[in-house]
Design an enzyme around this catalytic site. Structure first.
Site, short mmCIF file in Angstrom:
data_model
loop_
_atom_site.label_atom_id
_atom_site.label_comp_id
_atom_site.label_asym_id
_atom_site.label_seq_id
_atom_site.Cartn_x
_atom_site.Cartn_y
_atom_site.Cartn_z
N LYS A 196 0.85 -1.19 0.00
CA LYS A 196 0.00 0.00 0.00
C LYS A 196 0.88 1.23 0.00
O LYS A 196 2.02 1.18 0.49
CB LYS A 196 -0.90 0.02 1.25
CG LYS A 196 -2.17 0.80 1.05
CD LYS A 196 -3.18 -0.01 0.29
CE LYS A 196 -4.45 0.78 0.03
NZ LYS A 196 -5.49 -0.13 -0.52
P1 NAD Z 1 -13.01 7.33 -3.31
O1 NAD Z 1 -12.02 8.37 -2.96
O2 NAD Z 1 -13.43 7.17 -4.73
O3 NAD Z 1 -14.35 7.55 -2.44
C1 NAD Z 1 -14.35 7.66 -1.04
C2 NAD Z 1 -15.73 8.15 -0.62
O4 NAD Z 1 -15.82 8.14 0.81
C3 NAD Z 1 -16.03 9.59 -1.05
O5 NAD Z 1 -17.39 9.68 -1.42
C4 NAD Z 1 -15.76 10.37 0.23
O6 NAD Z 1 -16.47 11.62 0.27
C5 NAD Z 1 -16.27 9.41 1.25
N1 NAD Z 1 -15.78 9.65 2.60
C6 NAD Z 1 -14.52 9.98 2.98
N2 NAD Z 1 -14.47 10.15 4.31
C7 NAD Z 1 -15.72 9.89 4.77
C8 NAD Z 1 -16.31 9.90 6.06
N3 NAD Z 1 -15.59 10.22 7.15
N4 NAD Z 1 -17.62 9.60 6.17
C9 NAD Z 1 -18.34 9.30 5.07
N5 NAD Z 1 -17.85 9.26 3.83
C10 NAD Z 1 -16.54 9.58 3.69
O7 NAD Z 1 -12.43 5.94 -2.72
P2 NAD Z 1 -12.80 4.45 -3.18
O8 NAD Z 1 -11.80 4.03 -4.17
O9 NAD Z 1 -14.25 4.37 -3.47
O10 NAD Z 1 -12.44 3.64 -1.84
C11 NAD Z 1 -13.39 3.50 -0.77
C12 NAD Z 1 -12.95 2.37 0.14
O11 NAD Z 1 -12.85 1.16 -0.62
C13 NAD Z 1 -11.58 2.53 0.79
O12 NAD Z 1 -11.59 1.93 2.08
C14 NAD Z 1 -10.67 1.76 -0.12
O13 NAD Z 1 -9.47 1.35 0.52
C15 NAD Z 1 -11.56 0.60 -0.47
N6 NAD Z 1 -11.19 -0.11 -1.70
C16 NAD Z 1 -11.13 0.53 -2.89
C17 NAD Z 1 -10.82 -0.19 -4.03
C18 NAD Z 1 -10.82 0.45 -5.40
O14 NAD Z 1 -10.73 -0.30 -6.39
N7 NAD Z 1 -10.96 1.74 -5.54
C19 NAD Z 1 -10.53 -1.55 -3.95
C20 NAD Z 1 -10.61 -2.19 -2.71
C21 NAD Z 1 -10.95 -1.44 -1.59
#
Ligand code: NAD
Length: 408
Positions: free
Chosen positions: A97
């Site tokens: 990461k």
């Molecule tokens: P992103 O940046 O596209 O979206 C994150 C979202 O969470 C946004 O809408 C943001 O406003 C919201 N957010 C942030 N802080 C917040 C809070 N305190 N309360 C409520 N909402 C909040 O990120 P993403 O890629 O969608 O990732 C989201 C989660 O999924 C993370 O934990 C990430 O590690 C995990 N993840 C992502 C992927 C991927 O392919 N992008 C893969 C596996 C896991």
């Protein structure tokens, strides 16, 4: 949290003391100072990190996060979870990461490009298509990956698409990668609904986080007939018992960059959202959202952990005493992202590209296998789905380390 979980699994698997430290400690980590010029002419130095948890099964793989709270410890925890996730789904990777402590929402596009290129430059001795491959995570996206690929390729003197995944399709990205995590989440929710005999047509869902993962999960669930009644982002949430019109909400977000203020719903706080009565609760934002304080009060039948680490170990103890809730643990629930990242890497290495149907079919086949294995083990050993999933992942890495032996 990651270490606490590992200790529980190691006890459960009766891993000898002598092997534990080798599985637990990150193999390598790098911290870098990233000076860039801001648009107003000021020079600012940001902190960047990359942690590679283990290199036993192949290169390391994991996302890159831009968020003000990024620390070396957080990145190390996320790297460890990636290791168990890759092993659970049978991918030939160790976990990694990366992150930069910055607020991407307060930076211009030009500043983000400078920061990304500087980070890539500093990481060059540490990464490579056979060493460590990055992908998007919170606060980063396809454009970030395109800048990384360009910076790395310029350094090498030729184009290297396989250095990152989650890039634009026009640069060697995979069809279906952007949707993969959210699509996987909804596929597994569907399997969980089958398992507990819940009809999808009348089910309601609540989603925390409307980014890549949360929004795609919401849209895909809609296709299964599920009604999404509440969604939030970092600024707050919106609720409509009759179901949110996702397209109209998207238009609103396009205009205002937040779900807050959507006229066809009532406002709801993030705290309230998590305890809203629903069939499916999907934390899809950040870590530590389901805690000791609210775990006893959440009112769902399925908890689908789309985010990494959304549930604290203390909350887990409470959830284990709630047989009314079926938990799809994070390392299984959001594995769709890394699975299709693996497909993207394979396609780039072969310069031979697949259709979206091929990608999605192969994705669902891998998730199905991981779901069935986790469910069977959890039933056989009468343990939680989390302990079962982690046990499968940790055991595979342990076996690989045993087979390779200790050098020298
Ligand atoms: P992103 O940046 O596209 O979206 C994150 C979202 O969470 C946004 O809408 C943001 O406003 C919201 N957010 C942030 N802080 C917040 C809070 N305190 N309360 C409520 N909402 C909040 O990120 P993403 O890629 O969608 O990732 C989201 C989660 O999924 C993370 O934990 C990430 O590690 C995990 N993840 C992502 C992927 C991927 O392919 N992008 C893969 C596996 C896991």
């Amino acid at each position: 949290m990651a270490c606490q979980q590992f200790d529980l699994v190691a006890d459960h698997l009766q891993i000898p003391e002598i092997e534990r430290a080798r599985l637990k400690y990150p193999k390598r980590s790098l911290t870098v100072a990233l000076p860039i010029l801001r648009d107003d002419g000021a020079l600012e130095v940001f902190s960047g990190y990359r942690v590679q948890h283990h290199l036993t099964l192949g290169p390391t793989k994991g996302g890159l996060r831009y968020h003000p709270d990024v620390t070396l410890g957080e990145v190390a925890a996320l790297a460890m979870w990636m290791s168990w996730k890759c092993a659970l789904t049978g991918l030939p990777y160790g976990g990694a990461k990366g992150g930069i402590a910055c607020d991407p929402r307060a930076m211009s596009c030009v500043e983000l490009e400078r920061l990304t290129r500087r980070y890539t430059q500093e990481m060059i001795p540490f990464i490579g298509p056979q060493v460590d491959i990055m992908a998007p995570d919170v606060g980063t996206n396809e454009q970030t990956m395109a800048w990384m690929m360009d910076s790395y390729s310029v350094h090498m003197g030729y184009t290297v698409p396989s250095i990152v995944t989650g890039k634009p399709v026009g640069l060697g990205g995979s069809l279906g990668r952007r949707e993969a995590t959210g699509r996987g989440v909804s596929y597994l929710i569907n399997r969980a609904m089958d398992t507990i005999a819940m009809p999808s047509a009348q089910a309601t869902a609540v989603v925390q986080g409307f980014g890549n993962v949360g929004s795609v999960a919401a849209y895909s669930l809609e296709k299964y007939g599920v009604k999404v009644i509440a969604i939030s982002d970092v600024n707050g949430g919106v609720f409509n018992q009759k179901g949110l019109d996702l397209r109209r909400l998207d238009e609103h977000v396009e205009r205002t960059r937040t779900v807050v203020g959507f006229s066809e719903a009532e406002p709801i706080s993030n705290e309230q959202l998590l305890i809203t009565p629903c069939d499916i609760l999907i934390p899809a934002a950040l870590e530590r959202q389901i805690t000791e304080a609210n775990a006893g009060r959440i009112q769902c039948r399925i908890l689908a952990e789309a985010a990494n680490g959304p549930t604290t170990p203390e909350a887990d103890v409470i959830l284990e005493q709630r047989p009314d809730i079926f938990v799809i643990p994070d390392i299984l629930c959001n594995a769709g992202g890394v699975v299709v990242s693996y497909f993207e890497w394979v396609q780039d290495l072969q310069s031979f590209f697949w259709t979206e149907t091929e990608v999605t079919d192969k994705l669902f086949r891998i998730l199905e296998g991981a779901f069935i294995q986790t469910l069977s083990l959890s039933r056989k050993q009468k343990t939680s789905m989390r302990l079962a999933a982690l046990s499968l992942g940790v055991k595979r890495v342990q076996e690989a380390k045993r087979l390779r032996g200790l050098f020298p």
